[in-house]
Scaffold this active site. Structure first.
Site, PDB file in Angstrom:
ATOM      1  N   GLU A 139      29.414  43.588  41.813  1.00  0.00           N
ATOM      2  CA  GLU A 139      30.427  44.583  41.436  1.00  0.00           C
ATOM      3  C   GLU A 139      29.832  45.983  41.496  1.00  0.00           C
ATOM      4  OE1 GLU A 139      33.048  43.305  38.331  1.00  0.00           O
ATOM      5  OE2 GLU A 139      33.083  45.308  37.424  1.00  0.00           O
ATOM      6  N   GLU A 170      34.507  53.914  36.558  1.00  0.00           N
ATOM      7  CA  GLU A 170      35.464  53.765  35.470  1.00  0.00           C
ATOM      8  C   GLU A 170      35.688  55.114  34.797  1.00  0.00           C
ATOM      9  OE1 GLU A 170      35.163  49.295  33.744  1.00  0.00           O
ATOM     10  OE2 GLU A 170      33.536  50.634  33.157  1.00  0.00           O
TER      11      GLU A 170
END
Length: 345
Positions: free
Chosen positions: A114, A118
């Protein structure tokens, strides 16, 4: 005594430097091809909160008391360059997380890779923040997060955020400025993301942790919370993630990807990155000696950065914010103080 004139001068100089950096980086960035929403993505969850524009070039993701929403790229990619211009929700955004990231958790549940960007909302009047992170081969217990403030208000205009992922390096970009690079080393072993990934965009309720450690929750009095994605770029080799041997066609695609300007940081780009990291980064795992007494193998300890941080990886002194939020906040305080007969010093 704090001088408003000096503060305004510093803000002006910071903005001039930012404009100079943007101009120099835009001229060296390879042109990319943008896709429409339906060419690039499919609904991931809560289709009723996903609103493409009539021309399909923009998509709005909503969070309300019923659900957040998310989209996923229609294909998996074996390395690539992924980008979008994103506008954050305005108003009171505490507890909200907007994410733009790559992952293969749906195919490799226990050993997924990943790459995250964010965005963390805040209470009204306080700035959004954002963080980047990397996981490889399920290394979720060894998070490699960095956290930053922004030099602009991400709720007034769209700004471009990009993730480059090649076999040798990873670069995160904001408005063509490289803000973080991870160079693959032998010591990383499986911690370097290497399996095909999809690209995601989501908005969701993260009241348990996103703002002030979970003290500030999402206030649905202000719903719906809307984030907008446009200028969608997905460049890489499209693959079937279940294939045991990836197509040899990817060899040429990856070589072409690594030859692009955005795959290598120029000397001007290094200056831009240094400017950003020393001015707007407020946490780095590489300087968190409490969590990692021995820094992870990909960490490059930069003395000018190291001097800014405690052993906890957090800043030694409180960060001074000189972006648009700061100027707007000062203007509001001046108006309030003028009405009260108070000097703004």
């Amino acid at each position: 005594m704090h001088s408003p004139l000096r503060s305004n001068r510093l803000t002006f100089l910071s903005l001039v430097l930012y404009c100079f950096i943007i101009i120099n980086n835009v001229t060296t960035t390879t042109t990319t091809t943008t896709l429409t929403f339906h060419e690039a993505y499919s609904p991931l969850f809560s289709k009723f909160n996903i609103h493409p524009s009539p021309d399909d070039k923009t998509v709005r993701l909503l969070l309300n008391r019923f659900s957040g929403s998310g989209i996923i790229s229609s294909d998996y990619y074996n390395y690539g360059f992924f980008s979008a211009s994103i506008k954050m929700p305005s108003q009171h955004a505490a507890g909200i997380v907007v994410a733009f990231y790559t992952s293969n958790v749906d195919t490799f549940e226990k050993n997924h890779d990943e790459l995250d960007i964010e965005f963390l909302g805040n209470i009204k009047g306080k700035p959004w923040r954002f963080q980047t992170n990397m996981y490889g081969n399920g290394s979720v217990s060894r998070g490699r997060e960095e956290r930053y403030r922004m030099w602009f208000d991400p709720t007034t205009h769209s700004h471009r955020y990009s993730i480059l992922w090649t076999p040798t390096n990873i670069i995160f970009y904001v408005d063509n400025i490289p803000i973080r690079e991870v160079v693959r080393t032998a010591g990383m072993r499986g911690d370097y993301p290497s399996k095909p990934m999809s690209v995601y965009a989501t908005i969701w309720d993260a009241s348990s942790w996103a703002t002030d450690g979970g003290k500030e929750k999402v206030n649905y009095k202000y719903e719906p919370f809307v984030t907008e994605f446009k200028d969608l770029v997905l460049e890489g080799c499209i693959v079937d993630p279940t294939d045991q041997i990836l197509s040899s066609n990817c060899t040429d695609n990856i070589a072409e990807l690594m030859a692009k300007d955005y795959s290598n940081i120029t000397s001007e780009g290094r200056k831009s990155m240094k400017w950003f990291r020393e001015k707007y980064m407020y946490y780095s795992y590489c300087y968190d000696n409490i969590r990692y007494p021995v820094p992870p193998p990909e960490c490059v300890i930069v003395p000018s950065e190291r001097n800014l941080f405690k052993n906890s990886g957090r800043l030694r002194s409180k960060m001074k914010f000189h972006g648009s939020h700061h100027r707007r906040g000062r203007a509001n305080r001046r108006r309030r103080n003028k009405n009260k007969g108070v000097s703004d010093v």
